[in-house]
Enzyme design. Structure first.
Site, short mmCIF file in Angstrom:
data_model
loop_
_atom_site.label_atom_id
_atom_site.label_comp_id
_atom_site.label_asym_id
_atom_site.label_seq_id
_atom_site.Cartn_x
_atom_site.Cartn_y
_atom_site.Cartn_z
N LYS A 161 0.45 -1.15 0.22
CA LYS A 161 -0.19 -0.03 -0.29
C LYS A 161 0.57 1.60 -0.07
CE LYS A 161 -4.27 -1.35 0.91
NZ LYS A 161 -4.23 -2.84 1.87
N GLU A 179 -9.22 7.07 3.84
CA GLU A 179 -10.13 5.46 4.65
C GLU A 179 -9.48 4.53 4.29
OE1 GLU A 179 -10.59 5.46 1.03
OE2 GLU A 179 -9.84 3.54 0.52
N SER A 206 1.79 -10.19 -1.01
CA SER A 206 0.95 -8.12 -0.74
C SER A 206 1.46 -7.61 0.72
CB SER A 206 -0.14 -8.16 -0.82
OG SER A 206 -1.14 -8.94 0.14
#
Ligand SMILES: *Cc1c(COP(=O)(O)O)cnc(C)c1O
Length: 398
Positions: free
Chosen positions: A90, A112, A378
């Site tokens: 991310k 968010e 990930s």
């Protein structure tokens, strides 16, 4: 030529577009006019790549997983996004969007978050760049993901618990969009995945495409060829998958396998397998597949993994499934947990629960011994230790 990339109008086949309230039209237009110019400028590229190298720790390794390969009878490489600063992919996107926001003259960042991973990435980047940061998070998630809430607060972000609806990611996203409507001129909304109105899905995919750019180079070094036979990734909104497949989208030699969260099973009410169960509809500004009832009411998704627990999916991925470019598998909670323990015991790598869904796809595929497989891990599993320990205990009691 047929392409699976976005069209000029912001569509992937029938999916995509920008369906936003009147008041946000200007903001989305402004971003749409700016993002490609900014991203293609030398100053952006230089700053982005320096931070990816010196701050995030890129390139992330492409690790030949010997014992896992022996188990599945093929040659598996793991793309180690779990080794990035803050523990997942991310951060690639958060850094890129914050740099874009700064170049657009925005002072205030909103985001968010569901599990808190994107919130932590956004808060991290805001600390790094000295920007104000407000993170919307469903109250249920605030309680479930306490450690990430603490991290965001220590980083200086204001975490706003959202009490509408089921108090989870969907509600946090609605609240963030409402904030954006109230502060359209000074605020930039960092969306955490390949979702939302155009240009977000394309912008996030481009920022994450550093993953497949590195895979090409690293495979060439390891194997003397720059493409694999299989690419495997999990999908929540779809950003780590988009980054993994970006440079191979239009390369027919490469098979794409996407793992979505089956939850307790796609034939039960407890699932988050949007591509299997969803119907076309609009969610958070995008026309895509949405889990909904006959009246178009959005259904509450369920997955053991908070990062895959979303009732929509990126329009790029909805189209890849519709066009049969990607094989989409639903991996259930128990299969993902089993795969996480398997990776841990075979390779000494504890994956995030989300990534464990990609690993759970391995046993559903039939490989040939010389198949080259690249699977993206990930994120790391630190945040999921409570869940893993609970599963270990219940297994022992059986
Ligand atoms: C958020 C998250 C995901 C799911 O998001 P995508 O946009 O589908 O990548 C997957 N893995 C980890 C570790 C995450 O934090």
């Amino acid at each position: 030529m047929k392409t699976y990339q976005v069209s000029r109008e912001g569509y992937y086949g029938e999916f995509g577009g920008a369906f936003v309230p009147e008041i946000l039209h200007r903001c989305v237009e402004e971003l749409r006019n700016a993002y490609l110019n900014v991203m293609e400028s030398d100053s952006f590229k230089q700053e982005f790549h320096s931070l990816l190298r010196d701050y995030v720790g890129r390139p992330s390794p492409l690790y030949p997983a010997k014992r896992l390969s022996d188990k599945y009878g093929c040659r598996i490489y793991l793309k180690r996004e779990d080794l990035n600063h803050t523990g997942a992919h991310k951060i690639n996107n958060a850094i890129g969007q914050a740099l874009i926001a700064r170049r657009m003259g925005k002072k205030r960042i909103i985001a968010e978050t569901g599990a808190g991973q994107h919130g932590v990435a956004a808060a991290t980047v805001c600390a790094l760049m000295g920007m104000e940061c407000v993170v919307y998070m469903g109250k249920t998630d605030v309680e479930r993901q306490h450690a990430n809430v603490q991290r965001m607060k220590m980083l200086g972000a204001r975490v706003v618990p959202v009490t509408s609806g089921n108090m989870t990611l969907k509600d946090a996203t609605n609240k963030a969009i409402r904030d954006w409507c109230c502060h359209p001129s000074d605020t930039y909304y960092i969306i955490g995945s390949t979702v939302g109105p155009h240009p977000y899905p394309d912008m996030v995919a481009r920022l994450q495409s550093v993953i497949s750019e590195e895979i090409r180079k690293q495979l060439l070094e390891h194997e003397g060829r720059d493409y694999p036979d299989y690419l495997i990734a999990c999908i929540g909104g779809g950003s780590n998958a988009a980054g993994t497949i970006y440079h191979y989208l239009d390369d027919g030699r490469v098979k794409i396998v996407l793992a979505e969260a089956g939850g307790k099973g796609i034939d039960t009410p407890l699932s988050a397998a949007t591509i299997h169960l969803g119907l076309p509809g609009v969610i958070h500004g995008s026309h895509t597949l949405v889990m909904q009832d006959e009246d178009g009411q959005i259904l509450e998704p369920y997955s053991i993994s908070a990062g895959l627990d979303y009732p929509g999916v990126g329009p790029m991925h909805a189209n890849l499934a519709r066009q049969h470019r990607a094989t989409v598998l639903a991996v259930n909670d128990d299969e993902a947990v089993r795969a996480a323990f398997e990776l841990t015991r075979l390779e000494g790598i504890i994956p995030a629960l989300e990534s464990a869904h990609a690993l759970g796809a391995l046993e559903k595929l039939r490989f040939r011994p010389d198949d080259l497989v690249v699977l993206t891990v990930s994120g790391r599993g630190d945040k999921d230790m409570d869940t893993y320990m609970k599963e270990m205990k219940s297994e022992k009691q059986e």
